[in-house]
Design an enzyme around this catalytic site. Structure first.
Site, short mmCIF file in Angstrom:
data_model
loop_
_atom_site.label_atom_id
_atom_site.label_comp_id
_atom_site.label_asym_id
_atom_site.label_seq_id
_atom_site.Cartn_x
_atom_site.Cartn_y
_atom_site.Cartn_z
N HIS A 1 -2.28 -1.16 15.38
CA HIS A 1 -2.22 0.49 14.73
C HIS A 1 -3.58 0.68 13.93
O HIS A 1 -3.67 1.80 13.58
CB HIS A 1 -1.21 0.55 13.56
CG HIS A 1 -1.41 -0.28 12.37
ND1 HIS A 1 -1.40 0.36 11.28
CD2 HIS A 1 -1.77 -1.69 12.05
CE1 HIS A 1 -1.84 -0.50 10.15
NE2 HIS A 1 -1.92 -1.28 10.68
N TYR B 1 10.05 -1.49 9.68
CA TYR B 1 8.59 -1.62 9.94
C TYR B 1 7.90 -0.66 10.97
O TYR B 1 7.03 0.22 10.75
CB TYR B 1 8.44 -3.06 10.45
CG TYR B 1 6.99 -3.69 10.73
CD1 TYR B 1 6.37 -4.25 9.66
CD2 TYR B 1 6.19 -3.18 11.77
CE1 TYR B 1 5.06 -4.58 9.85
CE2 TYR B 1 5.04 -3.78 12.18
CZ TYR B 1 4.48 -4.53 11.07
OH TYR B 1 3.06 -4.92 11.09
N GLU C 1 -7.43 -5.16 8.89
CA GLU C 1 -6.92 -4.59 7.56
C GLU C 1 -6.95 -5.52 6.40
O GLU C 1 -6.83 -6.88 6.97
CB GLU C 1 -5.59 -4.08 7.84
CG GLU C 1 -4.91 -3.22 6.62
CD GLU C 1 -3.87 -2.19 6.99
OE1 GLU C 1 -3.51 -2.26 8.19
OE2 GLU C 1 -3.47 -1.36 6.09
N HIS D 1 3.36 -10.48 10.69
CA HIS D 1 4.16 -10.40 9.43
C HIS D 1 5.44 -10.59 10.14
O HIS D 1 6.05 -10.50 11.15
CB HIS D 1 4.34 -8.82 8.88
CG HIS D 1 2.93 -8.32 8.54
ND1 HIS D 1 2.38 -8.81 7.28
CD2 HIS D 1 1.92 -7.52 8.94
CE1 HIS D 1 1.12 -8.06 6.93
NE2 HIS D 1 1.15 -7.17 8.04
N HIS E 1 0.87 -1.24 -0.02
CA HIS E 1 0.33 0.08 -0.23
C HIS E 1 0.67 1.26 -0.15
O HIS E 1 0.57 2.27 0.86
CB HIS E 1 -1.10 -0.03 0.91
CG HIS E 1 -0.72 -0.06 2.41
ND1 HIS E 1 0.39 0.66 3.27
CD2 HIS E 1 -1.31 -0.64 3.41
CE1 HIS E 1 0.57 0.47 4.51
NE2 HIS E 1 -0.40 -0.52 4.61
FE1 FEO Z 1 -2.47 -3.49 9.55
FE2 FEO Z 1 -0.76 -6.05 8.44
O1 FEO Z 1 -1.90 -4.73 8.56
#
Ligand code: FEO
Length: 405
Positions: free
Chosen positions: A145, A196, A80, A229, A24
């Site tokens: 977040h 990150y 998300e 992640h 994104h």
């Molecule tokens: Fe806030 Fe990995 O998406």
């Protein structure tokens, strides 16, 4: 990549995205992974799902371990797109499962899917779910977040499934921190954690500190931190917690990042005498050209440094577009505890340096003024001005840095 066991009967069942380089709008030169976790207990539980184009990969991993129809609980820690856009594919396989989600998560989820056929249970911080031998504890983490975010703690196994928190954009067959360090390096992993954090979590430092304090107050022992992640921390979960506390304090090195772009090399030529002045004051400087560097890397490099100098030519009386783009990105990340200045060259009339200062001030950063703006290519006299500017800025950064020692 096939499923990997974290602890007995608790598996990573996600997918590695080796090819993604634009997440994104955020560059991911190392790729990423979408992690989700399957717990095989008397009541089989899936924690999180993956991005839609990896649904089949995750489902294949699940099917290799258990019939998906046996999934009784699906925990949605975060809504998300990279985590919920395959939820419908999962629910087709276990339509009687109950989804556990925060109220804000539910409100968002109904924008993605028709929820009428699904069973939902809204959960709050401190609520638990017994799934057999294990108990799951839900911890809301609003604005870490997104407003909906939460984490799930597996009490008996001391595993914190932390959704985006503690993540890294890394594609690797190494699923754990120790494996990744063995095949890369600890510094590489730390760099990915900082990258990150700087690009995703920088605005939320105060909330990160209070959430980690809340976890510590609850006395939760943590053997493993399993983010959604990148690699899973089993060797040293305490280290990533400590890194987060440090980053949440907006800590920085006594160093200066010079982030610039240039039209005909004039602004670029200014960077060298400025850097020489910085170096002669005993401060480390680094030069980052925006069109030669992924913006996410420029953001991370900025984040390491106590001082920022923005170099921009004037184009049609305003900032050069790549510099304006960088500052817009940075402004959204709400950086703190940094001091900044600006410089650049112009042809017919200036304006970019003034605009850069206005943007830095809108961010709430302390600024070092005046900046310098020179006509066309720097002369020997201009180079001396640039050198002096570098010296004076480095002196100011050293003085400012003392506030944080
Ligand atoms: Fe806030 Fe990995 O998406």
């Amino acid at each position: 990549m096939k499923a990997v066991e974290l602890k007995k009967d608790i598996y990573w069942v996600g997918a590695v995205d080796w090819a993604v380089r634009d997440f994104h709008g955020y560059e991911t030169p190392r790729g990423t992974s979408y992690n989700n976790y399957l717990i095989i207990d008397s009541e089989v539980t899936l924690i999180d799902t993956v991005k839609y184009d990896f649904a089949e990969t995750s489902i294949k991993n699940i099917k290799a371990l258990v019939d998906p129809a046996r999934i009784k609980h699906v925990v949605v820690n975060h809504i998300e797109n990279d985590h919920v856009t395959s939820l419908d594919k999962i629910m087709e396989l276990c339509p009687d499962a109950t989804i556990y989600i925060t109220e804000k998560g539910r409100k968002g989820l109904e924008r993605f899917f028709d929820l009428s056929a699904w069973k939902l249970k809204i959960v709050k911080s401190g609520e638990t779910l017994n799934i057999g031998k294990r108990t799951l504890l839900f911890l809301e983490t609003p604005m870490l977040h997104w407003p909906d975010s939460m984490m799930t703690y597996v009490k008996e196994d001391k595993i914190l499934i932390s959704q985006d928190g503690f993540g890294q954009h890394i594609a690797s067959s190494a699923r754990f921190d120790d494996e990744y360090i063995a095949s890369n390096s600890e510094a590489e992993l730390e760099d990915a954690i900082k990258d990150y954090y700087a690009n995703i979590l920088m605005p939320f430092g105060a909330m990160i500190k209070s959430k980690i304090a809340e976890i510590q107050k609850l006395g939760l022992e943590i053997d493993i931190i399993a983010p959604d992640h990148g690699v899973i921390f089993r060797q040293n979960p305490g280290k990533v917690l400590k890194m987060y506390l440090d980053m949440a304090e907006s800590r920085a090195d006594l160093s200066i990042s010079i982030v610039y772009d240039t039209m005909w090399h004039s602004t670029e030529l200014m960077t060298v005498p400025i850097l020489n002045g910085i170096r002669d004051e005993g401060v480390i400087g680094r030069i980052i050209k925006l069109r030669a560097t992924p913006q996410s890397i420029a953001i991370k490099e900025f984040w390491k440094s106590r001082g920022l100098l923005v170099g921009t030519p004037t184009l049609n009386n305003i900032m050069f577009p790549t510099v304006a783009d960088f500052l817009t990105h940075l402004r959204g990340l709400r950086p703190k505890n940094r001091i900044a200045g600006a410089f650049g060259s112009y042809g017919w009339g200036g304006g970019a340096v003034k605009e850069a200062y206005e943007t830095l001030q809108k961010m709430g950063l302390q600024t070092f003024e005046p900046g310098i703006e020179i006509l066309y290519k720097p002369s020997a006299e201009d180079e001396k001005k640039c050198y002096d500017f570098g010296v004076a800025f480095a002196q100011k950064v050293k003085e400012y840095h003392k506030n944080f020692e």
